[in-house]
Design an enzyme around this catalytic site. Sequence first.
Site, PDB file in Angstrom:
ATOM      1  N   ARG A  54      40.553  41.935  45.075  1.00  0.00           N
ATOM      2  CA  ARG A  54      40.164  40.956  46.057  1.00  0.00           C
ATOM      3  C   ARG A  54      40.410  39.472  45.837  1.00  0.00           C
ATOM      4  NH1 ARG A  54      35.628  44.156  47.265  1.00  0.00           N
ATOM      5  NH2 ARG A  54      36.759  45.159  45.704  1.00  0.00           N
ATOM      6  N   THR A  55      40.306  39.222  44.280  1.00  0.00           N
ATOM      7  CA  THR A  55      40.600  37.772  44.029  1.00  0.00           C
ATOM      8  C   THR A  55      42.007  37.348  44.062  1.00  0.00           C
ATOM      9  OG1 THR A  55      38.786  37.810  42.528  1.00  0.00           O
ATOM     10  CG2 THR A  55      40.520  36.308  42.044  1.00  0.00           C
ATOM     11  N   LYS A 113      57.950  43.553  26.263  1.00  0.00           N
ATOM     12  CA  LYS A 113      59.078  42.795  25.289  1.00  0.00           C
ATOM     13  C   LYS A 113      58.815  41.831  24.222  1.00  0.00           C
ATOM     14  CE  LYS A 113      62.179  43.604  29.345  1.00  0.00           C
ATOM     15  NZ  LYS A 113      63.080  42.893  30.215  1.00  0.00           N
ATOM     16  N   ARG A 136      44.546  35.063  35.856  1.00  0.00           N
ATOM     17  CA  ARG A 136      43.346  36.014  35.360  1.00  0.00           C
ATOM     18  C   ARG A 136      43.824  36.771  33.909  1.00  0.00           C
ATOM     19  NH1 ARG A 136      40.082  40.460  38.544  1.00  0.00           N
ATOM     20  NH2 ARG A 136      39.071  38.548  39.195  1.00  0.00           N
ATOM     21  N   HIS A 190      34.051  33.390  35.742  1.00  0.00           N
ATOM     22  CA  HIS A 190      34.752  33.510  36.896  1.00  0.00           C
ATOM     23  C   HIS A 190      34.450  32.525  38.039  1.00  0.00           C
ATOM     24  CE1 HIS A 190      36.917  35.466  40.031  1.00  0.00           C
ATOM     25  NE2 HIS A 190      36.424  36.867  39.853  1.00  0.00           N
TER      26      HIS A 190
HETATM   27  C1  NCD Z   1      34.948  41.118  39.508  1.00  0.00           C
HETATM   28  C2  NCD Z   1      35.951  40.678  38.363  1.00  0.00           C
HETATM   29  O1  NCD Z   1      37.076  41.107  38.375  1.00  0.00           O
HETATM   30  O2  NCD Z   1      35.424  39.808  37.531  1.00  0.00           O
HETATM   31  N1  NCD Z   1      35.719  41.339  40.730  1.00  0.00           N
HETATM   32  C3  NCD Z   1      36.081  40.278  41.515  1.00  0.00           C
HETATM   33  O3  NCD Z   1      36.842  39.495  40.908  1.00  0.00           O
HETATM   34  N2  NCD Z   1      35.515  40.271  42.891  1.00  0.00           N
HETATM   35  C4  NCD Z   1      34.022  42.150  39.034  1.00  0.00           C
HETATM   36  C5  NCD Z   1      34.322  43.482  38.530  1.00  0.00           C
HETATM   37  O4  NCD Z   1      35.400  43.707  38.402  1.00  0.00           O
HETATM   38  O5  NCD Z   1      33.402  44.266  38.589  1.00  0.00           O
END
Ligand code: NCD
Length: 304
Positions: free
Chosen positions: A41-42, A70, A92, A122
């Site tokens: 989703r992010t 690599k 990320r 986050h």
């Molecule tokens: C979370 C994450 O990746 O930090 N999900 C998200 O970004 N909506 C939480 C998770 O992975 O449990």
Amino acid sequence: MPAEKMRAVFARARRYAQDGAPPNALAGALIFNVFFETSTRTRAAFEAAAKRLGAAVVHLDQATMSIRNKGETYTDTLRVIYAMQPRILVLRHPQGGAAELAASLAPPGVAVINGGDGRHQHPTQGLLDAYTLLEFFGAEDLSGRRLAIVGDILHSRVARSDIAAMKALGAAEVRAIAPEVLCPEQTAQELGVEVHRDMEDGLRDVDAVVLLRLQRERMESDAFCPSAADYFRDYGLTAARLRKMKSGAAVMHPGPINRGVEIEDEVADGEQSLILRQVENGVWIRMAVLTMAAEAVEGAGVGG
Ligand code: NCD
């Protein structure tokens, strides 16, 4: 982030949600979405937000990057990306501090947005969760509200960002509900939350609860982690436990949700669940963050 700045993000997100986004706000801007760790989703929300604002998006993830197989270093990969002159890099990474390092290496005119770094932070999730809470309460702050976060606090960047946002917005109380292994006393102290080991006890009279997934990928050893069945027995949010909370209290989860582990079907799909509202708000919040980041670096040279 101070409350005042958060409110500026929320005001813009609300404007976009009400009036629609200006489709050309980021026309001509190049956005790199770089995900060294999986995301659904992010990643999708940042991409949807960027495209709705007219930006061009380049997406890179583990499967498409040569850093793993690599031998290229993280900083060399960043240099390659910066040489392509993006306006914004959304990042990320499994290591805490990776976004800060990327920002310190970014040339003028390039904004770096942390899309989640290890168990550290986050920020856009913290913002969208706080926005969703304020919307639910119909309020400008969280004063007088009692909030709880349940589960794997120790390994969760969402917990850290949510707690910081909740406190900055004046929550009366933020509780952690978790077994010792998932939230040691020291972690609770560092985060400034009161910890409850018993779910029923912790849920009593809360206005909203945030559930967290067990972050097994971040556990050095699974040995002490409860099994899914044990976790659900002790910490799963069931319809019966929901009644311990204030009547009509909100249920949230950043996703991905695990039915029958953190949450019972009836609660996930029930009237008090804001889980899909969080997803929807996540796009408005990312649109606000992207345009504000672009404005912040505008006129600063490359890409600006
Ligand atoms: C979370 C994450 O990746 O930090 N999900 C998200 O970004 N909506 C939480 C998770 O992975 O449990």
